[in-house]
Design an enzyme around this catalytic site. Structure first.
Site: not given
Ligand code: NAD
Length: 425
Positions: A114, A154
């Protein structure tokens, strides 16, 4: 459990300790030699670099960048790059180790890594972000490589940053190196199906879990925290299965409608909104974020960030099934509370592994120079996710543990056996 403080001043649990307590439990159950396990506790390497960037106003600002390679025992290390003011070494170490276990759970030939840069991407111009990303790539030129370490997006990064990494790395090495990074734009060797991959994996594992619990999708309600890539697509695909999505939330707050939320309308709303959030969405009544996870529902999908389900709220959660779209949304102490309430948790390293699975497919296609249809990507990733769920479920029955510890057992068993065969220490 030690607490660390994030930039926002809020106290959060240390994700490295959360990861370690589950790891130690799996070591104990597997009866793995402690000295041997210690090889897998510490990362292979932690690289910290200072990246000087000329800002648009002409001043030079120095940013701290990290890359932690946790393990390369199963193959080149794989893991995203996060741009956030909250990035710190412990967080990156935990996320790197999670990548090792995640790749092993879904049986793809990668180790875990990471990276992150301590910065606020929303306050930076496109030019500043480009110079920062190129500087980071230059600093990591001996770490990254299609057979060594393969970054991906990420939080705070996306296809554009991956395109800059590809370009900078290719210039340094003198030829196009498509497989050095995944999550690229389609025209630069990205894969069809990558954008939907993580949410799709959440839906597939949720469906498998519902079947085990005897829950019929069309009789179920669901609440999804986070409405970015993972949350919005999980909500959309669960709704397509017939699940009634009654709650969605993002940084702007939560929205609840017991009659069901029109998920496609919500996605459209966010796409049109100037700040790309649900702020002002009228498809549900506004719920404070603190209350949101406690809403009545059958399935809860935390898909925002770490440490959302803690001993402070776990005993008030009403869902029967939690499917972790985010990385690390549940602290180790909260696991025990959820278990005592009989709530099934499909853990992050299984539930959100669809993303890295399709990243692997992207890398395979780059190396073949032959690109698959979206239908083929979906079919193959669905199969991987379903098999991984079944494998973990069987381990949970064999060892009489929850799905989280079962996932660690499956992963650790695989990585440890590879380590034993390779030897050399
Ligand atoms: P993103 O930035 O697209 O979305 C994050 C969302 O969470 C946004 O809607 C944001 O407004 C919301 N958010 C932030 N703080 C918040 C809070 N306090 N309460 C409620 N909502 C809140 O990110 P993503 O890619 O969707 O990733 C989300 C999670 O999934 C992270 O933990 C990331 O590590 C994990 N993840 C993502 C992927 C991927 O392929 N994108 C893969 C594995 C894991």
């Amino acid at each position: 459990m030690a607490l660390i403080t994030h930039s926002g001043g809020s106290q959060v649990y240390n994700p490295l300790e959360s990861m370690m307590s589950r790891f130690n439990e799996a070591v104990r159950i597997l009866g793995l030699d402690e000295q041997f396990a210690s090889v897998l506790k510490a990362p292979d390497k932690c690289v910290i670099v200072n990246i000087p960037v000329t800002m648009d106003d002409g001043n030079i600002q120095v940013f701290e960048g990290y890359r932690v390679v946790h393990s390369v025992h199963l193959g080149p290390s794989k893991g995203g790059i996060r741009y956030s003011m909250d990035v710190n070494l412990d967080e990156v170490k935990a996320l790197a180790a999670w990548m090792t276990w995640k790749c092993a759970v879904v049986n793809i030939p990668y180790g875990g890594a990471k990276g992150g840069i301590k910065c606020d991407p929303r306050s930076m111009s496109k030019g500043e972000l480009e110079r920062l990303t190129r500087g980071y790539t230059l600093a990591m030129k001996h770490v990254f490589g299609p057979d060594r370490d393969i970054p991906a997006p990420d939080m705070g990064t996306g296809p554009q940053e991956m395109a800059w990494i590809l370009d900078e790395y290719s210039k340094i090495h003198g030829s196009n190196s498509w497989g050095v990074v995944t999550g690229k734009p389609l025209v630069l060797g990205g894969s069809l199906g990558r954008v939907e991959a993580t949410g799709r994996g959440v839906m597939i594992t949720a469906r498998s879990a519902m079947a085990k619990l005897g829950m019929k999708p069309t009789d179920c309600t669901c609440v999804v925290q986070g409405f970015g890539n993972v949350g919005s697509i999980s909500a959309k695909l669960l709704a397509q299965l017939g699940v009634k999505v009654v709650g969605i939330s993002d940084i702007s707050g939560g929205y609840y409608n017991p009659e069901g939320i029109d998920v496609l309308a919500a996605i459209e709303y966010v796409q049109q909104s100037p700040n790309r959030t649900l702020e002002g969405f009228t498809g549900g009544e506004v719920v404070h974020n603190g209350e949101f996870l406690l809403l009545p529902c059958d399935i809860l999908v935390p898909a925002a960030m770490e440490d959302q389900i803690t001993p402070l709220n776990a005993d008030k959660i009403k869902a029967k099934l939690i499917v972790e779209g985010a990385n690390g949304p549940t602290t180790a102490e909260a696991d025990a509370i959820l278990n005592s309430k009989g709530i099934m948790v499909v853990p992050d390293i299984l539930a959100n592994a669809g993303g890295v699975t399709v990243s692997y497919f992207e890398w395979v296609q780059n190396r073949l120079g032959y690109y698959w249809t979206e239908e083929r990507v979906h079919r193959r990733s669905d199969r991987v996710m379903k098999q991984a769920f079944d494998h973990v479920y069987a381990a949970s029955e064999k060892y009489k543990v929850d799905l989280r510890i079962a996932s660690y057992i499956v992963a650790l068993d695989k990585v440890a056996s590879t380590l034993k065969l390779r030897g050399s220490f």
